[in-house]
Motif scaffolding. Structure first.
Motif, short mmCIF file in Angstrom:
data_model
loop_
_atom_site.label_atom_id
_atom_site.label_comp_id
_atom_site.label_asym_id
_atom_site.label_seq_id
_atom_site.Cartn_x
_atom_site.Cartn_y
_atom_site.Cartn_z
N GLY A 163 31.09 42.15 49.49
CA GLY A 163 32.43 42.07 50.09
C GLY A 163 33.08 40.70 50.01
O GLY A 163 34.08 40.45 50.67
N GLN A 194 45.30 32.42 43.35
CA GLN A 194 45.57 33.53 42.42
C GLN A 194 47.07 33.80 42.32
O GLN A 194 47.58 34.14 41.25
CB GLN A 194 44.86 34.81 42.88
CG GLN A 194 43.35 34.75 42.72
CD GLN A 194 42.64 35.99 43.22
OE1 GLN A 194 43.24 37.06 43.38
NE2 GLN A 194 41.35 35.86 43.49
N VAL A 216 38.91 36.29 37.99
CA VAL A 216 39.91 37.36 38.14
C VAL A 216 41.24 36.95 37.48
O VAL A 216 41.92 37.79 36.89
CB VAL A 216 40.14 37.79 39.61
CG1 VAL A 216 39.16 38.84 40.02
CG2 VAL A 216 40.10 36.64 40.55
N ARG A 265 34.25 46.61 38.73
CA ARG A 265 33.20 47.65 38.88
C ARG A 265 32.77 48.19 37.53
O ARG A 265 31.59 48.46 37.30
CB ARG A 265 33.69 48.79 39.79
CG ARG A 265 33.56 48.47 41.28
CD ARG A 265 33.96 49.64 42.16
NE ARG A 265 35.38 49.91 42.07
CZ ARG A 265 36.31 49.26 42.77
NH1 ARG A 265 35.97 48.32 43.61
NH2 ARG A 265 37.59 49.54 42.63
N ARG A 295 44.69 37.87 45.58
CA ARG A 295 44.02 37.92 46.89
C ARG A 295 43.87 36.54 47.52
O ARG A 295 43.39 36.43 48.64
CB ARG A 295 42.62 38.51 46.71
CG ARG A 295 42.52 40.01 46.94
CD ARG A 295 41.07 40.40 46.68
NE ARG A 295 40.62 41.57 47.38
CZ ARG A 295 40.60 42.79 46.85
NH1 ARG A 295 41.07 43.01 45.66
NH2 ARG A 295 40.10 43.78 47.55
P1 AMP Z 1 39.02 46.50 45.50
O1 AMP Z 1 38.64 47.64 44.62
O2 AMP Z 1 40.39 45.97 45.22
O3 AMP Z 1 38.80 46.79 46.95
O4 AMP Z 1 38.03 45.30 45.12
C1 AMP Z 1 36.64 45.42 45.31
C2 AMP Z 1 35.96 44.07 45.29
O5 AMP Z 1 36.17 43.45 43.99
C3 AMP Z 1 36.51 43.06 46.27
O6 AMP Z 1 35.94 43.21 47.57
C4 AMP Z 1 36.10 41.75 45.61
O7 AMP Z 1 34.71 41.51 45.75
C5 AMP Z 1 36.36 42.05 44.14
N1 AMP Z 1 37.76 41.73 43.76
C6 AMP Z 1 38.73 42.61 43.37
N2 AMP Z 1 39.89 41.97 43.15
C7 AMP Z 1 39.67 40.65 43.41
C8 AMP Z 1 40.47 39.50 43.39
N3 AMP Z 1 41.76 39.55 43.06
N4 AMP Z 1 39.87 38.32 43.72
C9 AMP Z 1 38.58 38.24 44.06
N5 AMP Z 1 37.77 39.29 44.11
C10 AMP Z 1 38.29 40.50 43.80
#
Ligand code: AMP
Length: 217
Positions: free
Chosen positions: A58, A94, A66, A38, A90
């Protein structure tokens, strides 16, 4: 001995909230791949531009991206005392990337904390969640009043709704969690000390239970 912790569970189950509390209590670095993405999106970096649409709809950002973020971050000085990984891994790929990174770092005891809650609880929490645009602190909409001062960084009126906390996107994120992320739990059954906690309890009770279980093990 320093601690290496993965906090695991569905979106909205309380990983970010608990990771922040546990990190500050145990003097660990809190590494949230979601926060890092973000921030990159906000700053319009090359990675941010690539990730923007995926994050906001999403989906999952590619494993190499990542994985690269985590590899770089875990090598930083702030992680030397141990860390808590929030939102990574996730996917199985990974998890494999992480095993490789950890085998190249000091091999410490790895813990996995899994927070559990039913989908209905999660949907209601995510729909009411606001985050501080300055420090990423998380609060419930009902606790944020007019001219609200962030209890974490002191910013005024800084709480916003995340783009992906929209009803349709929440559904998609839960689907991705059940299909792709939940199976990663099995990968750690014989690789980490696994701690399961009921994530529907009050915030302080979840923290207390995590701390107790971390000490016991
Ligand atoms: P979070 O703040 O952990 O809910 O992550 C928000 C969004 O960032 C997720 O819905 C994904 O689009 C992306 N994201 C965060 N961590 C990962 C990850 N380990 N692998 C892939 N996408 C990620």
């Amino acid at each position: 001995m320093t601690m290496q912790i993965i906090i695991f569970g569905a979106p909205g189950v309380g990983k970010g909230t608990q990771a922040k509390l546990i990190a500050s209590k145990l003097n660990l670095a809190h590494i949230s791949t979601g926060d890092i993405l973000r921030e990159a999106i906000k700053n319009e970096t090359e990675m941010g531009i690539k990730a923007k649409e995926i994050v906001q709809s999403g989906g999952l950002v590619p494993d190499e991206i990542v994985g690269g973020i985590v590899k770089e971050t875990l090598q930083e000085e702030k992680c030397k005392n141990g860390f808590i990984l929030d939102g990574f891994p996730r996917t199985l790929k990974q998890a494999e990337i992480l095993s490789k990174i950890l085998s190249e770092l000091n091999n410490e005891r790895l813990f996995l904390i899994k927070l559990n809650a039913a989908d209905e609880v999660i949907i209601s929490r995510l729909s009411n969640r606001l985050v501080c645009s300055q420090c990423a602190n998380i609060l419930n909409k009902n606790d944020v009043t007019e001219n609200f001062k962030c209890p974490s960084c002191g910013s005024i009126n800084s709480y916003i709704k995340r783009k992906d906390d929209d009803e349709e996107v929440i559904k998609k994120r839960l689907e991705v969690y059940h299909e792709t992320t939940a199976p990663v739990f099995d990968y750690y059954k014989n690789k980490a000390i696994v701690i399961e906690v009921d994530g529907t309890q009050a915030i302080e009770d979840v923290t207390k239970e995590i701390l107790e279980k971390l000490k016991v093990n």
